[in-house]
Design a protein around this motif. Sequence first.
Motif, PDB file in Angstrom:
ATOM      1  N   VAL A  70       0.834  -1.204   0.000  1.00 28.33           N
ATOM      2  CA  VAL A  70       0.000   0.000   0.000  1.00 28.33           C
ATOM      3  C   VAL A  70       0.868   1.253   0.000  1.00 28.33           C
ATOM      4  O   VAL A  70       0.560   2.238  -0.688  1.00 28.33           O
ATOM      5  CB  VAL A  70      -0.983  -0.012   1.192  1.00 28.33           C
ATOM      6  N   ASP A  71       1.963   1.228   0.730  1.00 28.60           N
ATOM      7  CA  ASP A  71       2.883   2.377   0.711  1.00 28.60           C
ATOM      8  C   ASP A  71       3.454   2.598  -0.695  1.00 28.60           C
ATOM      9  O   ASP A  71       3.560   3.741  -1.150  1.00 28.60           O
ATOM     10  CB  ASP A  71       4.015   2.185   1.715  1.00 28.60           C
ATOM     11  N   ARG A  72       3.811   1.522  -1.392  1.00 33.30           N
ATOM     12  CA  ARG A  72       4.334   1.646  -2.751  1.00 33.30           C
ATOM     13  C   ARG A  72       3.283   2.248  -3.687  1.00 33.30           C
ATOM     14  O   ARG A  72       3.562   3.129  -4.485  1.00 33.30           O
ATOM     15  CB  ARG A  72       4.783   0.283  -3.270  1.00 33.30           C
ATOM     16  N   ILE A  73       2.051   1.757  -3.575  1.00 33.43           N
ATOM     17  CA  ILE A  73       0.959   2.282  -4.405  1.00 33.43           C
ATOM     18  C   ILE A  73       0.766   3.768  -4.125  1.00 33.43           C
ATOM     19  O   ILE A  73       0.664   4.574  -5.047  1.00 33.43           O
ATOM     20  CB  ILE A  73      -0.342   1.492  -4.149  1.00 33.43           C
ATOM     21  N   ASP A  74       0.729   4.135  -2.859  1.00 33.11           N
ATOM     22  CA  ASP A  74       0.555   5.540  -2.486  1.00 33.11           C
ATOM     23  C   ASP A  74       1.686   6.395  -3.043  1.00 33.11           C
ATOM     24  O   ASP A  74       1.449   7.445  -3.651  1.00 33.11           O
ATOM     25  CB  ASP A  74       0.471   5.670  -0.969  1.00 33.11           C
ATOM     26  N   ASP A  75       2.914   5.957  -2.867  1.00 33.40           N
ATOM     27  CA  ASP A  75       4.062   6.733  -3.341  1.00 33.40           C
ATOM     28  C   ASP A  75       4.105   6.838  -4.860  1.00 33.40           C
ATOM     29  O   ASP A  75       4.293   7.927  -5.412  1.00 33.40           O
ATOM     30  CB  ASP A  75       5.376   6.124  -2.842  1.00 33.40           C
ATOM     31  N   ALA A  76       3.916   5.722  -5.543  1.00 33.25           N
ATOM     32  CA  ALA A  76       4.099   5.696  -6.996  1.00 33.25           C
ATOM     33  C   ALA A  76       2.909   6.244  -7.773  1.00 33.25           C
ATOM     34  O   ALA A  76       3.089   6.882  -8.815  1.00 33.25           O
ATOM     35  CB  ALA A  76       4.390   4.266  -7.458  1.00 33.25           C
ATOM     36  N   VAL A  77       1.709   5.994  -7.295  1.00 33.08           N
ATOM     37  CA  VAL A  77       0.515   6.406  -8.046  1.00 33.08           C
ATOM     38  C   VAL A  77      -0.012   7.758  -7.573  1.00 33.08           C
ATOM     39  O   VAL A  77      -0.475   8.560  -8.384  1.00 33.08           O
ATOM     40  CB  VAL A  77      -0.593   5.328  -7.928  1.00 33.08           C
ATOM     41  N   PHE A  78       0.080   8.022  -6.283  1.00 33.02           N
ATOM     42  CA  PHE A  78      -0.513   9.228  -5.706  1.00 33.02           C
ATOM     43  C   PHE A  78       0.527  10.236  -5.204  1.00 33.02           C
ATOM     44  O   PHE A  78       0.157  11.224  -4.582  1.00 33.02           O
ATOM     45  CB  PHE A  78      -1.419   8.841  -4.537  1.00 33.02           C
ATOM     46  N   SER A  79       1.789   9.971  -5.443  1.00 37.37           N
ATOM     47  CA  SER A  79       2.866  10.831  -4.932  1.00 37.37           C
ATOM     48  C   SER A  79       2.732  11.070  -3.429  1.00 37.37           C
ATOM     49  O   SER A  79       2.994  12.167  -2.934  1.00 37.37           O
ATOM     50  CB  SER A  79       2.895  12.168  -5.682  1.00 37.37           C
TER      51      SER A  79
END
Length: 124
Positions: free
Chosen positions: A74-83
């Motif tokens: 979830v952290d990766r998704i937040d960082d990569a997709v939502f900055s």
Amino acid sequence: QYGLSNQRARFAGAGHAPYRYPTPDGAPDRDDAWNGAMLTRWNYFGELIAGVIWDTSVNLTQFFSGVTNAVTAVDRIDDAVFSGRMDPADKADVLAYLLAAPYTTSRRNEALVLAFSSPSFATY
């Protein structure tokens, strides 16, 4: 040619027709302008992550490189997709989805689709 036409048709169906809105304002920044095609967008993201869109792919192995559990996914998704700007409620929903069953590659990929389908992504 087929691949590009296919993509243009998919984007147009989701309300993303290139050059449809002229400058200086561009596409409308209102919910009512985008709400009508949510199912089309959700289906697109599901098909994109599933790898069934002709001539289009996402390297999920690279995207999730180093991710070993639900929290880091979830952290990766937040960082990569939502900055890093994913709404905390949406982030909690995606995490809850991942924690509700054993962590697998398929479930992780489904969580990415869920994040793409979240209100945070629609407004980001």
